[in-house]
Design a protein around this motif. Sequence first.
Motif, PDB file in Angstrom:
ATOM      1  N   ASP A   1       5.245  15.160  -1.815  1.00  0.00           N
ATOM      2  CA  ASP A   1       4.817  15.270  -3.209  1.00  0.00           C
ATOM      3  C   ASP A   1       5.848  14.679  -4.180  1.00  0.00           C
ATOM      4  N   VAL A   2       6.204  13.419  -3.929  1.00  0.00           N
ATOM      5  CA  VAL A   2       7.121  12.710  -4.819  1.00  0.00           C
ATOM      6  C   VAL A   2       6.403  11.483  -5.383  1.00  0.00           C
ATOM      7  N   PRO A   3       6.615  11.169  -6.672  1.00  0.00           N
ATOM      8  CA  PRO A   3       5.883  10.052  -7.304  1.00  0.00           C
ATOM      9  C   PRO A   3       6.528   8.699  -7.022  1.00  0.00           C
ATOM     10  N   LEU A   4       6.557   8.307  -5.770  1.00  0.00           N
ATOM     11  CA  LEU A   4       7.108   7.016  -5.383  1.00  0.00           C
ATOM     12  C   LEU A   4       6.028   5.946  -5.391  1.00  0.00           C
ATOM     13  N   LEU A   5       6.430   4.709  -5.685  1.00  0.00           N
ATOM     14  CA  LEU A   5       5.577   3.553  -5.497  1.00  0.00           C
ATOM     15  C   LEU A   5       6.088   2.762  -4.301  1.00  0.00           C
ATOM     16  N   LEU A   6       5.172   2.281  -3.471  1.00  0.00           N
ATOM     17  CA  LEU A   6       5.534   1.556  -2.251  1.00  0.00           C
ATOM     18  C   LEU A   6       4.968   0.148  -2.318  1.00  0.00           C
ATOM     19  N   VAL A   7       5.819  -0.849  -2.033  1.00  0.00           N
ATOM     20  CA  VAL A   7       5.361  -2.239  -1.959  1.00  0.00           C
ATOM     21  C   VAL A   7       5.891  -2.842  -0.671  1.00  0.00           C
ATOM     22  N   GLY A   8       5.165  -3.795  -0.114  1.00  0.00           N
ATOM     23  CA  GLY A   8       5.609  -4.425   1.119  1.00  0.00           C
ATOM     24  C   GLY A   8       4.671  -5.534   1.537  1.00  0.00           C
ATOM     25  N   SER A   9       4.765  -5.903   2.797  1.00  0.00           N
ATOM     26  CA  SER A   9       3.937  -6.964   3.377  1.00  0.00           C
ATOM     27  C   SER A   9       3.248  -6.428   4.622  1.00  0.00           C
ATOM     28  N   THR A  10       2.057  -6.918   4.882  1.00  0.00           N
ATOM     29  CA  THR A  10       1.368  -6.550   6.104  1.00  0.00           C
ATOM     30  C   THR A  10       0.365  -7.643   6.453  1.00  0.00           C
ATOM     31  N   ARG A  11      -0.421  -7.397   7.462  1.00  0.00           N
ATOM     32  CA  ARG A  11      -1.462  -8.343   7.878  1.00  0.00           C
ATOM     33  C   ARG A  11      -2.820  -7.854   7.410  1.00  0.00           C
ATOM     34  N   ALA A  12      -3.663  -8.793   7.062  1.00  0.00           N
ATOM     35  CA  ALA A  12      -5.011  -8.445   6.622  1.00  0.00           C
ATOM     36  C   ALA A  12      -5.752  -7.657   7.697  1.00  0.00           C
ATOM     37  N   SER A  13      -5.519  -7.984   8.958  1.00  0.00           N
ATOM     38  CA  SER A  13      -6.231  -7.295  10.037  1.00  0.00           C
ATOM     39  C   SER A  13      -5.900  -5.808  10.069  1.00  0.00           C
ATOM     40  N   ASP A  14      -4.659  -5.420   9.691  1.00  0.00           N
ATOM     41  CA  ASP A  14      -4.306  -4.005   9.673  1.00  0.00           C
ATOM     42  C   ASP A  14      -4.994  -3.277   8.520  1.00  0.00           C
ATOM     43  N   ILE A  15      -5.160  -3.971   7.405  1.00  0.00           N
ATOM     44  CA  ILE A  15      -5.898  -3.367   6.287  1.00  0.00           C
ATOM     45  C   ILE A  15      -7.351  -3.108   6.697  1.00  0.00           C
ATOM     46  N   VAL A  16      -7.967  -4.088   7.348  1.00  0.00           N
ATOM     47  CA  VAL A  16      -9.351  -3.924   7.813  1.00  0.00           C
ATOM     48  C   VAL A  16      -9.422  -2.803   8.849  1.00  0.00           C
ATOM     49  N   ARG A  17      -8.466  -2.756   9.740  1.00  0.00           N
ATOM     50  CA  ARG A  17      -8.405  -1.691  10.746  1.00  0.00           C
ATOM     51  C   ARG A  17      -8.346  -0.309  10.098  1.00  0.00           C
ATOM     52  N   ASP A  18      -7.626  -0.221   8.997  1.00  0.00           N
ATOM     53  CA  ASP A  18      -7.389   1.072   8.356  1.00  0.00           C
ATOM     54  C   ASP A  18      -8.341   1.345   7.198  1.00  0.00           C
ATOM     55  N   ALA A  19      -9.490   0.733   7.206  1.00  0.00           N
ATOM     56  CA  ALA A  19     -10.439   0.900   6.091  1.00  0.00           C
ATOM     57  C   ALA A  19     -10.727   2.376   5.800  1.00  0.00           C
ATOM     58  N   ASP A  20     -10.767   3.213   6.849  1.00  0.00           N
ATOM     59  CA  ASP A  20     -11.105   4.621   6.652  1.00  0.00           C
ATOM     60  C   ASP A  20      -9.936   5.473   6.178  1.00  0.00           C
ATOM     61  N   ILE A  21      -8.716   4.936   6.165  1.00  0.00           N
ATOM     62  CA  ILE A  21      -7.579   5.731   5.692  1.00  0.00           C
ATOM     63  C   ILE A  21      -6.852   5.062   4.518  1.00  0.00           C
ATOM     64  N   LEU A  22      -7.487   4.063   3.907  1.00  0.00           N
ATOM     65  CA  LEU A  22      -6.831   3.407   2.775  1.00  0.00           C
ATOM     66  C   LEU A  22      -6.630   4.363   1.598  1.00  0.00           C
ATOM     67  N   HIS A  23      -7.430   5.408   1.527  1.00  0.00           N
ATOM     68  CA  HIS A  23      -7.196   6.401   0.476  1.00  0.00           C
ATOM     69  C   HIS A  23      -5.847   7.081   0.657  1.00  0.00           C
ATOM     70  N   LEU A  24      -5.384   7.189   1.908  1.00  0.00           N
ATOM     71  CA  LEU A  24      -4.056   7.761   2.158  1.00  0.00           C
ATOM     72  C   LEU A  24      -2.961   6.794   1.701  1.00  0.00           C
ATOM     73  N   TYR A  25      -3.193   5.509   1.894  1.00  0.00           N
ATOM     74  CA  TYR A  25      -2.236   4.519   1.391  1.00  0.00           C
ATOM     75  C   TYR A  25      -1.954   4.790  -0.090  1.00  0.00           C
ATOM     76  N   ARG A  26      -3.056   4.873  -0.866  1.00  0.00           N
ATOM     77  CA  ARG A  26      -2.881   4.987  -2.318  1.00  0.00           C
ATOM     78  C   ARG A  26      -2.300   6.347  -2.704  1.00  0.00           C
ATOM     79  N   ARG A  27      -2.713   7.402  -2.033  1.00  0.00           N
ATOM     80  CA  ARG A  27      -2.169   8.730  -2.342  1.00  0.00           C
ATOM     81  C   ARG A  27      -0.676   8.787  -2.064  1.00  0.00           C
ATOM     82  N   ALA A  28      -0.236   8.080  -1.036  1.00  0.00           N
ATOM     83  CA  ALA A  28       1.187   8.077  -0.690  1.00  0.00           C
ATOM     84  C   ALA A  28       2.002   7.228  -1.652  1.00  0.00           C
ATOM     85  N   GLY A  29       1.341   6.356  -2.421  1.00  0.00           N
ATOM     86  CA  GLY A  29       2.057   5.551  -3.405  1.00  0.00           C
ATOM     87  C   GLY A  29       1.999   4.060  -3.195  1.00  0.00           C
ATOM     88  N   VAL A  30       1.270   3.598  -2.170  1.00  0.00           N
ATOM     89  CA  VAL A  30       1.179   2.154  -1.935  1.00  0.00           C
ATOM     90  C   VAL A  30       0.493   1.510  -3.133  1.00  0.00           C
TER      91      VAL A  30
END
Length: 528
Positions: A267-296
């Motif tokens: 529960d810390v208000p961090l922002l996360l930035v980085g690099s990844t592959r498009a295929s991993d984003i597609v793979r994680d379509a069902d958990i992308l809400h966790l990405y944003r909640r965590a601060g991505v």
Amino acid sequence: MKIVLVNPPHTAIGSRIPREHLPPLGLLSIGGPLLDAGFAVSLVDADLADLALPAIVEVVQAAAADVVMLGHSGSSSVHDTVVVLCDLLKAANPELIIVYGGVHPTYHWDEILATCPAIDFIVRGEGEETATRLMRALCNGTALADIAGIAYRQDGVPVASAAATMIMDLDRFRVGWELIDHKRYSYWGGKRAVVAQFSRGCPYLCSYCGQRGFWTTWRHRDPVRFAKELAQLHREQGVELINFADELPTGSRKAWRAFLEALIAEDVPLLLVGSTRASDIVRDADILHLYRRAGVIRFLLGIESYDEDILRTVNKGSHTSEDAKAIALMRQHGIISMATYVVDFKEQTDRDYWRSYRHLLRYDPDQVQLLYATPHRWTPYYATVQDKKIIQADTRRWDYKHQVLESVKVPPWRVFLWFKCIEVAMQMRPKAIARVLLHPDADFRHAMRWYTRIGRRVWCHEVFEFFFRTRHLRIRPTLERFLGKSLAEREYALARQRKSPQAVTVVRFNGHIRNDAANSPAAQLERS
């Protein structure tokens, strides 16, 4: 023994223009184990302070250093600066021990030791354990040949020990965060920021990547411990933004999800930035809400090209259909997408540039980053272009933002024109402007506005530099003639397992390394 870590000034545009700086994670990662081993360690961040080389020498002398360790973020473009700096340091104090580490010296160790007498030791591969063992050996007078992962001179001849063993437990060594004043480092529009690393390596085989072989295989930190460390940085040092240094932080869905959930629990208000592959984003379509909640807030997608033939040629292992889908998915979850486009992977025509621009429009990324293909001798890609001519002899400009390889069908001035026009056209689209001004998420708007401001300053600087400072070669040597033959046999820098002690291999300047641990074929690349 007093050790001073030096982050040399970098001449790359991205380092100088934004006036925002991130701490040098590589040196801090070396500093933590050295501090824990009882050494007196300090850091001189000459890039942050914009110190001239003579001023760095004065600071090192004032610190009464016994050892200077230098490294940089991985590119070869700062190497010439390092050489000049080492000469000045040695002239001021001939007794000073100089140790050089990082990606470039890992592969060019013999050439550096043969031509740069001021440099005494090179740390090859991951440095946390190797650098500490080297310092202990110098203090105790023990045999250097027993230390894996170093290069030095023996009777005036460059020699290398066996390859260091890969660090499989990345939590064994800590980052020396106490070496920096966090208030001096900012990014993302003045937010207090650090660079952090959840994982090392990448299981994909992109032929042009200068980092993959350096790390040898993909590994990750303990997700919960890593989340706690980031949360502690926020609570104790006021850190607001984490910039991931990983080639592929999302390499393991299981580990990445565990990290996201652990960071959400902190529960810390961090922002996360980085690099990844498009295929991993597609793979994680069902958990992308966790990405944003965590601060991505943003991921750079290493798309590189919009031509399937080029993607196959450079062994990218991705498809354009995934790229477009990943961008759309990220937009649905309020995550900024940055798409890259790399120029010069093949001979391109004006029509090719137009087609790439049209592809970018269809993909509709929030931000774009255009880069020039820049060859590294230890990559398989180098051998495929070593017969091409170069137009830029100043290797300090081999930083992905300056054209290096000659384009036969389109002159450099027109390549540059395409480069700059595509950037402007993409960022000035009504859709992009609307996201800057009207997006409902304040973090999203801030990020878009910051990138627009920085991009405008960098764009103007690059245009001015191209027309008034850039000098292209008129007589153009081939890449091989300019730099030398491919070093692809050295691509894998680390050994996967401890081997029985090996004899030191003596390698003369123009010889070939014969070190089975360093040159064996890649072990099975794996995801955790």
